[in-house]
Design an enzyme around this catalytic site. Structure first.
Site, PDB file in Angstrom:
ATOM      1  N   GLY A  61       1.055  -1.356   0.026  1.00 23.02           N
ATOM      2  CA  GLY A  61      -0.413   0.244   0.120  1.00 23.02           C
ATOM      3  C   GLY A  61       0.865   1.329  -0.122  1.00 23.02           C
ATOM      4  N   ARG A  62       0.106   2.748  -0.129  1.00 25.43           N
ATOM      5  CA  ARG A  62       0.542   3.879   0.049  1.00 25.43           C
ATOM      6  C   ARG A  62       0.486   4.487   0.175  1.00 25.43           C
ATOM      7  NH1 ARG A  62       4.533   4.447  -4.064  1.00 25.43           N
ATOM      8  NH2 ARG A  62       4.558   3.326  -5.709  1.00 25.43           N
ATOM      9  N   GLY A  63       0.707   4.809   2.413  1.00 25.75           N
ATOM     10  CA  GLY A  63      -0.179   5.900   3.037  1.00 25.75           C
ATOM     11  C   GLY A  63      -0.050   7.174   2.540  1.00 25.75           C
ATOM     12  N   ALA A  64      -0.150   8.382   3.297  1.00 20.28           N
ATOM     13  CA  ALA A  64      -0.684   9.528   3.040  1.00 20.28           C
ATOM     14  C   ALA A  64       0.899  10.027   3.002  1.00 20.28           C
ATOM     15  CB  ALA A  64      -0.896  10.411   4.445  1.00 20.28           C
ATOM     16  N   GLY A  87       4.103   7.607   2.784  1.00 23.40           N
ATOM     17  CA  GLY A  87       4.845   7.466   2.235  1.00 23.40           C
ATOM     18  C   GLY A  87       4.323   5.965   1.040  1.00 23.40           C
ATOM     19  N   VAL A 133       4.144   1.503   1.937  1.00 21.52           N
ATOM     20  CA  VAL A 133       4.477   0.742   3.048  1.00 21.52           C
ATOM     21  C   VAL A 133       4.501  -0.876   2.601  1.00 21.52           C
ATOM     22  CG1 VAL A 133       2.342  -1.053   4.103  1.00 21.52           C
ATOM     23  CG2 VAL A 133       2.077   1.537   4.075  1.00 21.52           C
ATOM     24  N   ASP A 192      -8.653   9.607  13.512  1.00 22.44           N
ATOM     25  CA  ASP A 192      -8.941   9.336  12.098  1.00 22.44           C
ATOM     26  C   ASP A 192      -9.420   7.966  12.164  1.00 22.44           C
ATOM     27  OD1 ASP A 192      -9.193   8.910   9.490  1.00 22.44           O
ATOM     28  OD2 ASP A 192      -6.930   8.723   9.010  1.00 22.44           O
TER      29      ASP A 192
END
Length: 697
Positions: free
Chosen positions: A11-14, A16, A18, A128
């Protein structure tokens, strides 16, 4: 990166990328967040540092575990736990339109609830919380919250003023620019619960202004009526527009529909299935080895008088002891103790149970046939019986306060006021609403709304008293022993009617009758009053009551009428098969009921319905009745028995003896008796050393 081997990008977080990685030391899969620090703004760097800071503070089974962080090629790397079951959002999406069962919803919800409670206790706001940030284990049974990138640690302020979070989960106060506090997380939690129940978000719109309008007006589609009114009302309460009217986390945890799933977490989550099934020592009491949530037995030891002499020479005797006699054991037999202190004991038809000072259940049972030492052919000397002691292991967090045994079933009371029962379900004495046998301790759900303080088992019925002085009864109803005005049996607890000014303190069950003691030393009784064993006859002196004043059976609790039971302050009482014993505040011992075997403690065997004061006994603190014998405990630990002596009932090699005589315990130091129980022809007795208080110098 010497410690980790990258496997794939998940995944790609806010801030960076993952990575899923394999830890080289143990091949375990972990998540590695790669955050490029140099390309980040100051606020983004602070958010990344904040996530590390928050994760270090948290340690909870329903929160993604933090392992470490380090710098690698100008990037901040955060290593954390991998949850292979995906996100809760993905799980909901795959359901399509197939609604979840309420039990499944609550199972997941209470885990999120516990995790958020832990977060708030650390003075942290998640800010969040959403289904995309809630992860599942590989079986999709354990829920873990993660992504603390924009959490806020509350150091001195009680509210946070920055507006952050996913728009669909933002609370009305944030839309108005008001301060953010724990109640905003409650709103988001309500949105998650709504999403679990409806498989869609509570607030959705084509654009942000329309979304804000929906949130500010609290407009969302109704929840399906397949769910209980309690669940629907809980969601409405959490999504209240007024933050002050939203429940606190501890209030939600105390909600009626959350109590059972919360308790199930502590008994079911993390249990380990045993592959090897041990043969139980008895058909009913043995735990279901290998069954999830079951109680298993462990730590075997053997003990008996046959090895007592040699053990004395090698090791000092234990300071805390439990003795038994009866059923052919004619002198007190010290039971194996597992190096612990037993503070309370109870006997059933087949059970010998105790509660340790640390709140664990211990049981003693005879080995199964054929498991003992082989005997030589022609041997005539009978070996002393041996017993195996076992701890009955529950799940963590359960502390047993007391135990009471009936015929083939057991009840135990926890320090939180919860009753659990197991064993034979005949007569409905387990209180589970059916007649099924249960081999593992199971909560009596009908009493979850009450805090129980004491419980007592008869042969086939149970009485329990709450901290509000209420009394409940269930099980077999013959002779009116339940005190419910009928002889009907009940497999679920029923509240007993008591006089308006009567404050119940202790309950007691006999074979076919019951008693209740009050805080004012009054006594109520119901059931079979044969031989006046309940003291319900109208007796004012030493004369036998007329037939008009004799009572054989009552189906409602009534005050005892026999003097001195209705005039003296009774502090201890016990009921046998056909007789009873009472101890007064002055230490006097009174017996009443059948005297067929001399169990009333007088020199003759004549039958009398008048309570008899046992002569020669002073300073008595507690007493107990078996089937045809009586036991009394003195203030300095003296143990006296009298009545039928067959098969070792009296703890000495004598037949029937109507005068109290002492029982010799194998103790080398002064001791006091902490608990005693008699049932049928057996006795179980716990002692501890007596240390005198040092006097003034």
């Amino acid at each position: 990166m010497e410690k980790y081997e990258k496997t794939k990008v998940v995944g790609r977080g806010a801030f960076g990328i993952v990575h899923l990685c394999r830890r080289r030391t143990d091949s375990a899969l972990v998540i590695l967040k790669e955050i490029p620090v140099e390309q980040m703004t100051r606020d983004e760097r602070l958010a990344a540092q904040n996530e590390c800071q928050v994760l270090k503070l948290l340690s909870h089974p329903n929160i993604i575990e933090y392992y470490e962080n380090f710098l690698e090629d100008k990037a901040l790397m955060i290593a954390m736990e991998y949850a292979p079951g995906g996100t809760l959002a993905d799980y909901i999406q795959k359901r399509c339109n197939s609604l979840l069962d309420e039990d499944t919803i609550l199972h997941s919800f209470v885990q999120i609830l516990l995790a958020l409670y832990h977060v708030h206790n650390k003075l942290i706001l998640h800010r969040d919380l959403k289904t995309q940030n809630i992860l599942l284990d590989k079986h999709q049974m354990i829920v873990k919250i993660g992504d603390f990138g924009i959490s806020k640690i509350l150091v001195s302020k009680s509210k946070a003023y920055t507006v952050v979070g996913t728009p669909c989960y933002i609370s009305p106060e944030l839309c108005e620019g008001k301060p953010y506090n724990q109640k905003s997380d409650i709103w988001a939690l309500g949105c998650v619960l709504y999403e679990l129940a409806s498989l869609k978000r509570a607030f959705e719109a084509a654009n942000l202004p329309a979304l804000v309008l929906k949130i500010m007006s609290g407009t969302f589609a109704p929840i399906s009526d397949r769910y209980s009114p309690e669940l629907r009302q809980l969601i409405l309460n959490m999504l209240n527009l007024d933050p002050s009217k939203r429940p606190q986390l501890n209030e939600i945890m105390a909600h009626a529909i959350c109590i059972r799933p919360l308790l199930n977490l502590y008994t079911d989550i993390g249990n380990v299935k045993m592959r090897r099934i041990e043969k139980p020592l008895s058909n009913v009491q043995a735990g279901p080895h290998g069954r999830p949530g079951g109680w298993i037995t462990s730590t075997r030891t053997r003990g008996g008088l046959s090895s007592l002499t040699s053990s004395k020479m090698m090791h000092p005797l234990p300071l805390f002891s439990v003795y038994t006699w009866g059923s052919g054991i004619s002198t007190p037999l010290r039971l194996p103790m597992l190096n612990t202190e037993v503070i309370q004991v109870s006997l059933g038809r087949t059970q010998k149970m105790g509660v340790t000072k640390s709140g664990r259940l211990i049981t003693w049972e005879a080995p199964s046939v054929g498991s003992g030492e082989p005997t030589l052919p022609g041997a005539v000397e009978q070996m002393q019986p041996q017993f195996i002691s076992r701890f009955l292991e529950g799940q963590s967090g359960v502390t047993i306060k007391s135990v009471s045994c009936g015929d083939l079933f057991t009840t135990c009371l926890t320090d939180r006021g919860i009753i659990m029962t197991f064993g034979s379900g005949s007569n409905g004495c387990l209180g589970h609403g059916n007649f099924n046998d249960v081999t593992q301790p199971k909560i009596v759900e009908a009493l979850l709304g009450y805090e129980l303080v004491q419980v007592s088992c008869g042969a086939s019925h149970v009485l329990a008293v709450t901290n509000e002085r209420e009394v409940f009864s269930w099980g077999r109803g013959d002779n009116g022993r339940l005190g419910l005005a009928t002889q009907d049996s009940h497999n679920c607890p029923q509240q007993v009617s008591l006089p308006a000014d009567f404050e119940a303190q202790r309950v007691l069950c006999g074979v076919d009758c019951s008693m209740i003691m009050s805080t004012q030393h009054q006594i109520l009784a119901c059931g079979n009053n044969r031989f006046n064993k309940l003291g319900l006859d109208k007796v004012s002196g030493t004369e036998e009551p007329s037939s008009f004043c004799q009572v054989e059976e009552v189906h409602l609790f009534q005050l005892v009428q026999s003097a001195p039971l209705n005039t003296e302050k009774i502090v201890y009482i016990d009921i046998g098969t056909a007789h009873s014993v009472a101890v007064t505040e002055k230490g006097q011992c009174f017996t009443f009921g059948s005297n067929q075997h001399g169990q009333l403690g007088c020199s003759h065997r004549r039958s009398s319905r008048v309570p008899y004061q046992v002569s020669g006994l002073q300073g008595i603190t507690m007493a107990a009745c078996g089937d045809a014998f009586t036991l009394a405990i003195g203030a300095e630990g003296e143990v006296y028995t009298w009545g039928k002596g067959a098969r070792g009932r009296l703890g000495r090699k004598e037949e029937d003896f109507g005068i109290p005589k002492p029982v010799q315990l194998d103790e080398s130091h002064a001791f006091t008796v902490t608990s005693v129980a008699c049932c049928h022809g057996n006795t179980l007795l716990a002692v501890k050393p007596f240390f005198e208080e040092p006097g003034p110098k």
